[in-house]
Enzyme design. Structure first.
Site: not given
Ligand code: DGL
Length: 273
Positions: A80, A190
């Protein structure tokens, strides 16, 4: 399902995200390290992280890391960008095991762009972070970087809506400013966004290069395990034929297993925490 083992190297690698997005990274890890046992946590009850404070995200990361370490994890992957930006330093201070994080692929994008204009799609949290400012400082000096926060897109992907008109409209809206600036390279900053890569590609056109860091993170993990002599030694007799990939979610959605299986690409073993 039990990951207890007397062989330290046969312990699982743990991967987590605010939700299901990190499964895009898990796929690269599973492909590159096919003998490793994998644990995945989707913190979907608390998704999205993108609009939370750094303190809120840190406390989620600590709770999940405690859970995964109690499950015998030998390494943690923060799949993430938002959580890495908010919490990786604090996690590394607190825990004594390899922790791999990730960041938007500005460096490869700066190398790939031909016209010097890069678009970055990411969460508000990532784009506002000190880590992203540092990345811009390091790799954004000789290129123009256009950033766009994709509010609401993570929620669509959490619901498994990869190709609905609502999702497509959001993507059109968020790609428009990047295209208007002439970006020839777009960073998917993301881990949820690779799941809508085809829709993004359809909207921005084939000539625009799309870059994410899933494969790079898997490589970094592999190198780190080798460096620390922590790779699975593949004791074939002691291990099941097919390594285990176990998913945990705190989603209250009835279709959580269905969405995880849809993104993973086959029926997934999903438990609730
Ligand atoms: N998948 C996440 C990222 O890479 C987080 C997205 C979120 O929860 O806002 O930033």
């Amino acid at each position: 399902m039990n990951f207890q083992t007397t062989q330290p190297n046969e312990r699982p690698i743990a991967v987590f995200d605010s939700g299901v997005g990190g499964i895009s990274v898990l796929k690269h890890i599973h492909a590159l390290l096919p003998n490793e046992q994998l644990l995945y946590v989707a913190d979907s009850k608390y998704a999205p992280y993108g609009n939370k404070t750094a303190q809120e995200i840190q406390s989620r990361c600590f709770e999940i890391a405690d859970f995964l370490i109690a499950k015998n994890a030998k390494a943690l992957v923060v799949a993430c960008n938002t959580a890495t930006a908010a919490a990786i330093d604090e996690m590394r201070l607190r825990y004594n095991l390899p922790i791999i994080g990730m960041e938007p692929a500005l460096k490869p994008a700066a190398a790939a762009t031909k016209n010097g204009i890069i678009g970055v799609l990411a969460t508000t949290g990532t784009l506002k972070s000190a880590q992203f400012a540092a990345l811009l400082e390091s790799y954004g000096r000789n290129v123009e970087v256009v950033t766009q926060a994709c509010v609401g897109l993570v929620e669509c992907i959490e619901r498994g809506e990869l190709n609905t008109s609502n999702t497509k409209n959001l993507i059109k809206q968020y790609c428009a400013p990047l295209l208007a600036e002439g970006a020839d390279t777009i960073v998917l900053g993301c881990t949820h966004y690779p799941f809508v890569r085809d829709v993004i590609a359809e909207i921005v056109g084939k000539e625009v290069i799309l870059i994410d860091t899933g494969a790079a993170v898997a490589n970094q993990l592999k190198n780190r395990l080798e460096l620390e002599n922590m790779q699975s030694v593949q004791l074939r007799d002691a291990l099941p034929k097919k390594p285990k990939v176990q998913f945990w979610t705190n989603s209250s959605a009835n279709n959580a297993k269905q969405v995880i299986s849809q993104l993973w690409g086959e029926s997934a073993d999903v438990l609730v925490f």
